[in-house]
Design a protein around this motif. Structure first.
Motif, mmCIF file in Angstrom:
data_model
loop_
_atom_site.group_PDB
_atom_site.id
_atom_site.type_symbol
_atom_site.label_atom_id
_atom_site.label_comp_id
_atom_site.label_asym_id
_atom_site.label_seq_id
_atom_site.Cartn_x
_atom_site.Cartn_y
_atom_site.Cartn_z
ATOM 1 N N MET A 24 -4.644 8.424 -3.000
ATOM 2 C CA MET A 24 -3.349 8.426 -3.354
ATOM 3 C C MET A 24 -2.649 8.073 -4.182
ATOM 4 O O MET A 24 -1.733 8.577 -5.477
ATOM 5 N N VAL A 25 -3.394 6.830 -4.331
ATOM 6 C CA VAL A 25 -2.723 6.069 -6.575
ATOM 7 C C VAL A 25 -3.530 6.833 -7.312
ATOM 8 O O VAL A 25 -2.803 7.015 -8.280
ATOM 9 N N THR A 26 -5.062 6.709 -7.184
ATOM 10 C CA THR A 26 -5.099 6.983 -8.559
ATOM 11 C C THR A 26 -4.648 8.755 -8.834
ATOM 12 O O THR A 26 -4.874 9.246 -10.174
ATOM 13 N N CYS A 27 -4.622 9.375 -7.769
ATOM 14 C CA CYS A 27 -4.098 10.680 -8.287
ATOM 15 C C CYS A 27 -3.481 12.135 -6.976
ATOM 16 O O CYS A 27 -3.567 13.104 -6.320
ATOM 17 N N GLY A 28 -2.763 10.704 -6.002
ATOM 18 C CA GLY A 28 -2.490 11.829 -5.031
ATOM 19 C C GLY A 28 -1.019 12.349 -5.448
ATOM 20 O O GLY A 28 -0.489 13.289 -4.665
ATOM 21 N N MET A 29 -0.651 11.998 -7.073
ATOM 22 C CA MET A 29 1.141 12.703 -6.611
ATOM 23 C C MET A 29 0.548 13.662 -8.407
ATOM 24 O O MET A 29 1.464 13.749 -9.357
ATOM 25 N N TYR A 30 -0.472 14.594 -8.008
ATOM 26 C CA TYR A 30 -0.831 15.365 -9.282
ATOM 27 C C TYR A 30 -1.204 14.951 -10.195
ATOM 28 O O TYR A 30 -1.073 13.975 -10.580
ATOM 29 N N ASN A 31 -1.026 15.714 -11.712
ATOM 30 C CA ASN A 31 -0.939 14.796 -12.603
ATOM 31 C C ASN A 31 0.454 14.104 -13.246
ATOM 32 O O ASN A 31 0.220 13.738 -14.653
ATOM 33 N N ALA A 32 1.288 13.728 -12.004
ATOM 34 C CA ALA A 32 2.143 12.553 -11.742
ATOM 35 C C ALA A 32 1.984 10.933 -11.467
ATOM 36 O O ALA A 32 2.778 10.121 -11.155
ATOM 37 N N SER A 33 0.822 11.053 -10.896
ATOM 38 C CA SER A 33 -0.144 10.252 -10.334
ATOM 39 C C SER A 33 0.248 8.674 -11.585
ATOM 40 O O SER A 33 0.783 8.003 -10.690
ATOM 41 N N GLY A 34 0.085 8.926 -12.370
ATOM 42 C CA GLY A 34 0.546 7.297 -13.558
ATOM 43 C C GLY A 34 1.396 7.204 -13.491
ATOM 44 O O GLY A 34 1.793 5.667 -13.346
ATOM 45 N N ALA A 35 2.730 7.708 -13.478
ATOM 46 C CA ALA A 35 3.789 7.602 -13.549
ATOM 47 C C ALA A 35 4.629 7.481 -12.352
ATOM 48 O O ALA A 35 5.294 6.584 -11.746
ATOM 49 N N PHE A 36 3.959 7.491 -11.873
ATOM 50 C CA PHE A 36 4.133 7.695 -9.961
ATOM 51 C C PHE A 36 4.003 6.333 -9.560
ATOM 52 O O PHE A 36 4.855 5.213 -9.528
#
Lengths: 305, 305, 305, 305
Positions: free
Chosen positions: B235-247
């Motif tokens: 969920m941290v590394t790839c939970g928010m599509y390709n905005a995961s890092g910003a999130f």
């Protein structure tokens, strides 16, 4: 020429051992890798043959030229090239990468699988059978073989192992490139790949292209001159998979190959050439077939460049 | 906390107008873009709600966490991660490029569509219905809602517009990653995407993850601690599509979003959070939902970093 | 804890033989691949060491965290993240592909080489020497080692073998991401990669991050809390090259590795950890170092997820 | 023919307004976008001209044909094609993506910038000046213009704006493709791009290729027949950037374009054609120039297919 053709086949036959028969379609894997045959059809209709020129095999990617022909006759350049591009690509024939990266998601050319599937979807006809019948009718006229037909065992074998092509087709559907039913389009695509021919027939087909779309002997027109020219152009820029550039330098004639081992070449205003050699190189082209074409291109000075 | 949650919803609601409801699935396009709701489930079981916290919507990509859970429980880490990777990717969720470019052709992680389809193919069960029943059983236990089920209209709508996912699935099949029948796997995949829930239920589900796999109130274990930890990590590394890092930088809590507008967050050892706001940003995340989570993460100092 | 740390080093030391010392920078290739050391710095300032914890080596990619720190302090989040993204990428650290494919041509994150070169270009200072002096001043304060400096032999060795980084830098210059002189930026970049440290010092540096930017013992603030949080977040999403996702699952703590064999980990509110083991795995991370961190993360329950 | 050529120029001149002068090299941006000129050199040496056929402009990418010529003469096919491929690519001329993705990291062909820089590095000579002098000597002989030389203002302008080419060159250096000094190779590359010519001279140069490497009038051999053939082949498969495939269909003659607005065409055994029209289409080819070539190819039936 007959003796030169025989000598070229004999010489190139030494290389059949270095290639590999296509393994991913089980029926193709059964082919005898030592076969090699060639045929030349001059523009007065004279047909020369050497080696296994009458052994049957399936068109595979060579069919892409004929479906493009029919699509261009059915719809004209504008319609066709709105849905498939004209540019060669450095990618393998079954690649999906550019389909995603290039916007709009249009296959780069009709000689890669994605493009050929898009073209297959354009062939007019109320059913898969009707579309196939239209293609067979044209091919029977051009080869003069009224019995030309689909090899059912190879067709079924393609169907079963075709998930990469299915991926391409559904991607095209998603992108709005493919209009009809995906499975029907694929069914037509697999069938026309499995049309059975011989090197001698490929020489006749190549001769029709060499003669700008007419029967070389009778002069009867089969397809418009423009369509023949477009096909020959694609054969140079992308007919030999991602070895097309090297082939253009080393042989220099329009040619299209298939993974069953066939190559159809069309030397403008001079001759058609058919080759059969199922042992392939790592790009998917007949290894000994390419060697053979190099030899006769040099001897007969065939390069168009 | 209740008043802070309400204030945060009210404040974030101003942004709903800037987003767009997902258009590519017709049923999702019918959602009211002005909706916004949030719910918090503390680890003593206390449930706070604000706004549209009880409006039903479908899980969509949030289901990827639960299919991964079931696959890990069914087969263990080793089996699962031989078929799907653990690495985030800078590509969009429906991208096929890396599937071809990376050898072996293994999806980079289970949160992109390719990976989630691979995971869907791992769920044990003799039929699609049985596999779905197993997932629903787990979700019903975790949410405490015995009626949790698939929204049939959304499911049918997904089926019909799913050619990009079909392309991914057939590519996976061709690569040997997907073992079972492709259409059955896709059928299961579309159904589990269409499971209907609410923000309040997402808060409970998040709380189970926050409590290391146990019911926060009763302490009953639903899934192994290890499985809960793996889910939170993805969920941290790839939970928010390709905005995961910003999130991760801006909010800093494990979270998974879906294109119906839901976000499920799990703050380890503290709380679960559910959000519903169908107006999406250009990456496919609930626009107001992300704003809301930024606000309460800052106020309640939730970042795990 | 001391005995557990020693046992973990001893156990992990068995794996040093399976890795390879970085070969592409000649000076790094001279390192003894059997070395392994670890150090833990608790938040009361207690420092534990085991094995080769005082053997000097160069920061290499670990420097990317500290240049990011300085850039964030110099310019703030907005300026920095307009020029470099926040998203992890599935590509290798020296990849140039996404730089071309993603528009605008902005590096995906500051932990890949392209991003770190962009960050290097942001460090304020009238000359390379002044920029370097500013970074060294911060690192000397944080480590408590007033002699911390650049290993000149390694620096020269990097300079000479740095054409891939040059390609990245000129691409960035062409894209308008890099503002100053390219060769000066690269010179600074190579120098800060060649700053020499030890595992014990990395533990102290990690402890500062774990303590939200303050000296763990004295409480003196070195960098803003926000900056420390951002650094730790990047360490999770992209600190361990394209094995960051796996490391997050298997170890679960913010960490940054370098090809000289160092790893700096920061366990929020608990401790900093420094590791040195120059034998690398195929992703460029210390092979035994990762094993060691897995062991102590499990034993001490360090995962933040 | 003269009147047909004049009519074709007049007709095509209507399209100059639709194109754009190359903007990324400041000196090129100063060109008058309304210019259009064409010249034909028959194989008996007859030279026809129309419009701005004597206005000077720089070769830019057309130089790639001549550096390839010299490299092939210096080293032979084997050496050259071990370092640069023979395949067209669907990517833009300045793309770096395939350089990383294809192993070994070899440019796909000598007509894209990466390939041309690799070829530039092969030209024999003790200094940049000597290498350039060798190229100029050949070009002066072929054009019959003893004053042919580099436009210094354009050369300096290229140097200053060349960071993308620098990125390509350092990538090639890193990959072992480029052997000599990178900056020297780039210096030579920028100079030979800035060689100044006219449409009339391009027609003569094309005629040498059309005549298999000989002076069309005197029959003096300038380059081996084989080298001329290879150059013409690349002109078809990749001479017109990533519009080469469309140009082959629409015009059907070997041609190479440059971003200053020149196109050199070579119709085997018939004629050379030179065109100048600085207003470019979105692929970087002279917009009106391509229209003009389409017209005269149709009228004079020039397609080789």
């Amino acid at each position: 020429m007959q003796s030169q053709l025989e000598a070229a086949v004999e010489q190139a036959a030494r290389f059949t051992g270095e290639g590999k028969v296509a393994a991913y379609i089980p029926e193709l894997a059964k082919q005898d890798k030592n076969r090699l045959g060639a045929s030349v059809c001059l523009l007065d209709g004279t047909l020369l043959t050497a080696g296994d020129a009458h052994v049957p095999f399936t068109l595979q990617s060579i069919s892409k030229i004929f479906s493009l022909m029919v699509a261009l006759c059915d719809h004209g350049q504008r319609y066709v090239f709105e849905r498939v591009g004209k540019e060669p690509t450095g990618d393998p024939f079954n690649s999906i990468v550019k389909l995603e990266l290039i916007k709009p998601h249009k296959p780069l050319n009709p000689m890669i699988n994605a493009g050929a599937i898009a073209v297959a979807g354009m062939i007019a006809g109320a059913s898969v059978e009707e579309r196939l019948a239209r293609m067979l009718r044209l091919l029977r006229k051009m080869t003069g073989n009224p019995d030309l037909s689909v090899n059912e065992a190879v067709y079924r074998s393609e169907q079963e192992t075709a998930n990469r092509n299915r991926a391409l087709a559904y991607f095209l559907k998603d992108s709005g490139i493919l209009e009809g039913d995906v499975e029907e389009t694929l069914d037509f695509y697999f069938r026309h790949c499995a049309i059975e021919t011989t090197a001698a027939e490929l020489a006749r087909l190549g001769a029709v292209l060499a003669a700008d779309g007419c029967d070389p002997a009778s002069g009867e027109r089969f397809i418009p001159r423009e369509v023949a020219r477009i096909c020959k152009t694609f054969m140079v820029t992308c007919g030999m998979y991602n070895a097309s550039g090297a082939f253009a330098i080393d042989v220099g004639v329009p040619a299209k190959s298939g993974v069953a081992g066939g190559i159809m070449a069309a030397v403008p205003n001079r001759m058609g050439i058919g080759v059969y050699g199922p042992a392939l190189d790592d790009k998917g082209n007949s290894l000994a077939g390419v060697k053979l074409l190099e030899t006769i291109s040099t001897e007969w000075n065939l390069s168009i460049f």
